[in-house]
Design a protein around this motif. Structure first.
Motif, PDB file in Angstrom:
ATOM      1  N   ASP A 268       0.842  -1.207   0.000  1.00  0.00           N
ATOM      2  CA  ASP A 268       0.000   0.000   0.000  1.00  0.00           C
ATOM      3  C   ASP A 268       0.875   1.253   0.000  1.00  0.00           C
ATOM      4  O   ASP A 268       0.675   2.188   0.782  1.00  0.00           O
ATOM      5  CB  ASP A 268      -0.933  -0.021   1.210  1.00  0.00           C
ATOM      6  N   ALA A 269       1.851   1.262  -0.925  1.00  0.00           N
ATOM      7  CA  ALA A 269       2.891   2.291  -0.923  1.00  0.00           C
ATOM      8  C   ALA A 269       2.330   3.698  -1.124  1.00  0.00           C
ATOM      9  O   ALA A 269       2.813   4.651  -0.516  1.00  0.00           O
ATOM     10  CB  ALA A 269       3.923   1.978  -2.001  1.00  0.00           C
ATOM     11  N   VAL A 270       1.329   3.845  -1.975  1.00  0.00           N
ATOM     12  CA  VAL A 270       0.815   5.175  -2.271  1.00  0.00           C
ATOM     13  C   VAL A 270       0.233   5.814  -1.015  1.00  0.00           C
ATOM     14  O   VAL A 270       0.528   6.976  -0.688  1.00  0.00           O
ATOM     15  CB  VAL A 270      -0.231   5.126  -3.396  1.00  0.00           C
ATOM     16  N   ARG A 271      -0.598   5.066  -0.290  1.00  0.00           N
ATOM     17  CA  ARG A 271      -1.185   5.617   0.936  1.00  0.00           C
ATOM     18  C   ARG A 271      -0.095   5.984   1.941  1.00  0.00           C
ATOM     19  O   ARG A 271      -0.157   7.025   2.601  1.00  0.00           O
ATOM     20  CB  ARG A 271      -2.164   4.614   1.549  1.00  0.00           C
ATOM     21  N   ARG A 272       0.907   5.131   2.077  1.00  0.00           N
ATOM     22  CA  ARG A 272       1.990   5.391   3.038  1.00  0.00           C
ATOM     23  C   ARG A 272       2.745   6.666   2.666  1.00  0.00           C
ATOM     24  O   ARG A 272       3.020   7.516   3.525  1.00  0.00           O
ATOM     25  CB  ARG A 272       2.938   4.190   3.067  1.00  0.00           C
ATOM     26  N   VAL A 273       3.061   6.820   1.393  1.00  0.00           N
ATOM     27  CA  VAL A 273       3.830   7.987   0.958  1.00  0.00           C
ATOM     28  C   VAL A 273       3.021   9.271   1.145  1.00  0.00           C
ATOM     29  O   VAL A 273       3.548  10.289   1.621  1.00  0.00           O
ATOM     30  CB  VAL A 273       4.265   7.825  -0.516  1.00  0.00           C
ATOM     31  N   VAL A 274       1.742   9.255   0.791  1.00  0.00           N
ATOM     32  CA  VAL A 274       0.927  10.462   0.921  1.00  0.00           C
ATOM     33  C   VAL A 274       0.767  10.844   2.390  1.00  0.00           C
ATOM     34  O   VAL A 274       0.830  12.023   2.757  1.00  0.00           O
ATOM     35  CB  VAL A 274      -0.440  10.276   0.238  1.00  0.00           C
ATOM     36  N   LEU A 278       2.054  14.409   4.084  1.00  0.00           N
ATOM     37  CA  LEU A 278       1.213  15.315   4.872  1.00  0.00           C
ATOM     38  C   LEU A 278       1.790  15.545   6.258  1.00  0.00           C
ATOM     39  O   LEU A 278       1.701  16.639   6.817  1.00  0.00           O
ATOM     40  CB  LEU A 278      -0.197  14.729   4.987  1.00  0.00           C
ATOM     41  N   ARG A 279       2.408  14.523   6.802  1.00  0.00           N
ATOM     42  CA  ARG A 279       2.967  14.627   8.158  1.00  0.00           C
ATOM     43  C   ARG A 279       4.263  15.443   8.174  1.00  0.00           C
ATOM     44  O   ARG A 279       4.551  16.146   9.139  1.00  0.00           O
ATOM     45  CB  ARG A 279       3.232  13.213   8.689  1.00  0.00           C
ATOM     46  N   VAL A 302      -5.892  12.174   1.338  1.00  0.00           N
ATOM     47  CA  VAL A 302      -5.901  13.583   1.750  1.00  0.00           C
ATOM     48  C   VAL A 302      -7.207  13.905   2.475  1.00  0.00           C
ATOM     49  O   VAL A 302      -7.225  14.574   3.522  1.00  0.00           O
ATOM     50  CB  VAL A 302      -5.709  14.512   0.537  1.00  0.00           C
ATOM     51  N   ARG A 303      -8.312  13.420   1.933  1.00  0.00           N
ATOM     52  CA  ARG A 303      -9.627  13.647   2.542  1.00  0.00           C
ATOM     53  C   ARG A 303      -9.668  13.075   3.962  1.00  0.00           C
ATOM     54  O   ARG A 303     -10.159  13.718   4.901  1.00  0.00           O
ATOM     55  CB  ARG A 303     -10.699  13.007   1.667  1.00  0.00           C
ATOM     56  N   ARG A 385       0.405  21.722   3.414  1.00  0.00           N
ATOM     57  CA  ARG A 385       0.984  20.587   4.127  1.00  0.00           C
ATOM     58  C   ARG A 385       1.744  19.632   3.200  1.00  0.00           C
ATOM     59  O   ARG A 385       2.688  18.977   3.643  1.00  0.00           O
ATOM     60  CB  ARG A 385      -0.127  19.812   4.835  1.00  0.00           C
ATOM     61  N   ALA A 386       1.312  19.494   1.962  1.00  0.00           N
ATOM     62  CA  ALA A 386       1.959  18.527   1.067  1.00  0.00           C
ATOM     63  C   ALA A 386       1.594  18.837  -0.372  1.00  0.00           C
ATOM     64  O   ALA A 386       0.577  19.488  -0.646  1.00  0.00           O
ATOM     65  CB  ALA A 386       1.531  17.097   1.410  1.00  0.00           C
ATOM     66  N   GLN A 387       2.452  18.359  -1.277  1.00  0.00           N
ATOM     67  CA  GLN A 387       2.164  18.423  -2.711  1.00  0.00           C
ATOM     68  C   GLN A 387       2.409  17.040  -3.292  1.00  0.00           C
ATOM     69  O   GLN A 387       3.432  16.404  -2.993  1.00  0.00           O
ATOM     70  CB  GLN A 387       3.056  19.443  -3.404  1.00  0.00           C
TER      71      GLN A 387
END
Length: 592
Positions: A268-274, A278-279, A302-303, A385-387
């Motif tokens: 689940d790399a995408v969720r972990r990276v996003v 944000l953090r 993000v939501r 917070r993030a891009q």
């Protein structure tokens, strides 16, 4: 050295040019800390006006506008807001050679005479003017050749040894001794140090210390992971030294006491990276094939994390005016009116979709300021917070996609550069949640009945179209990618049509309907030997390919059959899987 501040060749040059009132021109490779040295060295003494020249449009610095003077309308030259008188400032023009022709003329007026139009920058408080750039023709197509201009500047060529990047990294990662990491970098050949710039090293450290694969810190240049290779004598690429170098860096971090798991991959790399972006306030790049579900997963994360949708731009339809427009102000300066979505104190994240398909150069230049400096028209974007930039690779399924090329300087702006395949996006659960049993049937076909090439042709977007067409009784063939001249994606649909017609095909539901029979087959398979039989392989294939919601819905079936599988197959349910799936199987095997 001023006080206790650590100095460097570049810092000393900056001080000398300010004291002498000379224009300074600085050339150096990308990512060696040129810009950050200016920010850190001048922070306490001057206001730094940073102008990213590659991102400028002609109206950003100066514009003619009608103003009322003594009862009459007259034309006045309005200058950019950052030059408004106040605290003394130093002007830094970055990437100066990458500006367009019109901008070059304006920049040269500034560099040669410290004026812009009718305005004297010294009278406005300017204490120094500097231009920085990379001379490499891979980064810019321009070179200054006019001797009348060249004779107006004092020029310094620098390397990474001339900036204070080591001190900057030590401050950022305080608590971790980086001296061993610096020794690894310093021992590299010059060509590898050029490729593996201090900026890229910073990204590798960010990834490693956040528990991500360190190689994700290496940029994707034209769709390919950066290779750290010294060319051979005949000019061909040498062996990629990146794995060895990253292994040494990880070893030094561990020796310094840092917790660095350095996994080769993460589920689940995408969720972990996003979430990490944000953090930690990162800009990250996610590259994956069309239709695999990147955008929806990013928006969903993000939501969940911010409680609101991200600011979303699709670059093929994004204009400069969608971001900001120049605006004359009452005090006689030139300001920029930002799009309303960038304003306000609420937390924000920006998604740049189709990042390598910009509509035009000017729009891409504007967004580059945001991705590089987290500002727009010189104004910081509050609570950003993030891009997350999303793009397709240059080639997919042997076909060239219409995407733009990039340079290593552009590519290395992202803390994480993630290259994913369809299996890395958990879109299957979303399909099951939205479309139920039909989605389960279609996914079983996708996982079990077609090969890897077929799965590459049948994207998650295509699967959704198939499900929806089936619901209307339309031919499934119409959902496949159309290639022209009556040809569709070369994937046969007979097995899928059979599954949807409820012909006998084994899946989770079929295991549940004949649970006693399958349990008996697995017992007989265990008696035949530790490798099992075809029955063992069939059950394992179904259980390992099932989505977590399906397994939970058929928990009794999994709990009855999985313990009867050979040990080597059971081990695959616990190793290299995401946490929730691992917990499910631990509960199944322990009976909790």
């Amino acid at each position: 050295m001023r006080g206790t501040q650590v100095t460097s060749t570049l810092a000393d040059f900056i001080d000398a040019m300010i004291d002498l009132g000379l224009t300074g021109q600085i050339f150096g490779e990308h990512g060696i800390g040129k810009t950050s040295t200016f920010f850190s060295h001048l922070r306490d003494r001057y206001r730094l006006v940073y102008v990213p020249a590659a991102n400028l449009t002609p109206d950003d610095l100066l514009v003619n506008a009608p103003v009322r003077q003594d009862g009459e309308l007259v034309l006045r030259q309005l200058i950019m807001r950052q030059f408004k008188p106040g605290r003394p400032f130093v002007l830094l023009i970055d990437d100066s050679l990458q500006a367009g022709d019109t901008i070059q003329s304006q920049l040269m007026q500034i560099a040669c005479s410290w004026t812009l139009g009718e305005h004297d920058l010294r009278a406005l408080g300017c204490a120094g003017v500097f231009l920085t750039d990379n001379e490499s023709l891979a980064e810019t197509a321009a070179r200054r050749s006019d001797l009348a201009i060249l004779d107006r500047m004092t020029t310094l060529r620098i390397t990474a040894a001339d900036t204070a990047w080591r001190q900057a990294l030590s401050r950022k990662f305080r608590g971790t001794d980086l001296s061993g990491v610096f020794r690894v970098w310093a021992a590299l050949p010059a060509e590898l140090r050029r490729l593996f710039s201090p900026r890229t090293l910073e990204h590798v450290l960010d990834c490693a210390l956040a528990g991500l694969p360190p190689q994700w810190g290496l940029p994707l240049v034209n769709g390919e992971r950066l290779r750290l290779a010294v060319p051979r004598a005949d000019g061909t690429p040498g062996q990629d030294e990146a794995p060895r170098i990253l292994e040494q860096i990880v070893a030094e971090l561990r020796h310094a006491g840092a917790d660095v798991p350095a996994p080769a991959h993460l589920p689940d790399a995408v969720r972990r990276v996003v979430r990490e972006a944000l953090r930690r306030r990162w800009a990250v790049l996610i590259q994956g094939p069309p239709g695999c579900g990147k955008t929806e997963v990013v928006k969903e994360v993000v939501r969940d994390e911010l409680g609101r949708d991200p600011i979303y731009f699709s670059l093929p339809v994004t204009n400069v005016e969608d971001l900001c427009v120049p605006l004359p102000t009452a005090d006689g300066t030139l300001d920029n009116l930002l799009a309303g979505i960038f304003i306000g104190p609420e937390p924000k994240a920006i998604v740049w979709d189709e990042y390598n398909r910009p509509k035009d150069r000017s729009a891409f230049a504007r967004l580059m300021e945001i991705t590089q400096e987290w500002s727009l028209a010189g104004r910081r974007i509050e609570e950003l917070r993030a891009q997350v930039a999303l793009q397709n690779p240059p080639y997919h399924l042997g076909r060239k996609l219409l995407v733009a090329r990039n340079t290593i300087a552009q590519a290395s702006r992202f803390t994480v550069s993630l290259d994913i395949g369809p299996d890395d996006i958990p879109a299957n659960e979303w399909l099951i949640e939205h479309y139920g049993a039909v989605a389960e049937t279609v996914l079983e076909w996708w996982k079990n009945d077609i090969d890897d090439e077929g799965r590459a042709w049948i994207t998650k977007r295509t699967l959704e179209r198939m499900i929806r067409l089936h619901g209307r009784g339309l031919p499934l063939e119409l959902a496949k990618i159309y290639l022209g001249d009556g040809e569709y994606a070369p994937v046969p649909l007979a097995d899928l049509e059979a599954r949807l017609a409820d012909r006998q095909v084994t899946g989770l539901r079929e295991l549940a309907d004949d649970l006693d029979g399958w349990a008996e087959r697995l017992r007989r398979a265990a008696d035949e030997g530790p490798e099992g039989t075809d029955a063992s392989d069939a059950v394992h294939r179904i259980l390992s390919n099932a989505e977590l919601p399906q397994l939970r819905a058929h928990r009794g079936t999994a709990a009855r059959l999985a313990p009867l599988l050979p040990p080597k197959l059971k081990a695959t349910y616990l190793v290299g899987v995401d946490g929730e799936r691992q917990r499910f199987w631990i509960e199944v095997f322990t009976g909790s």
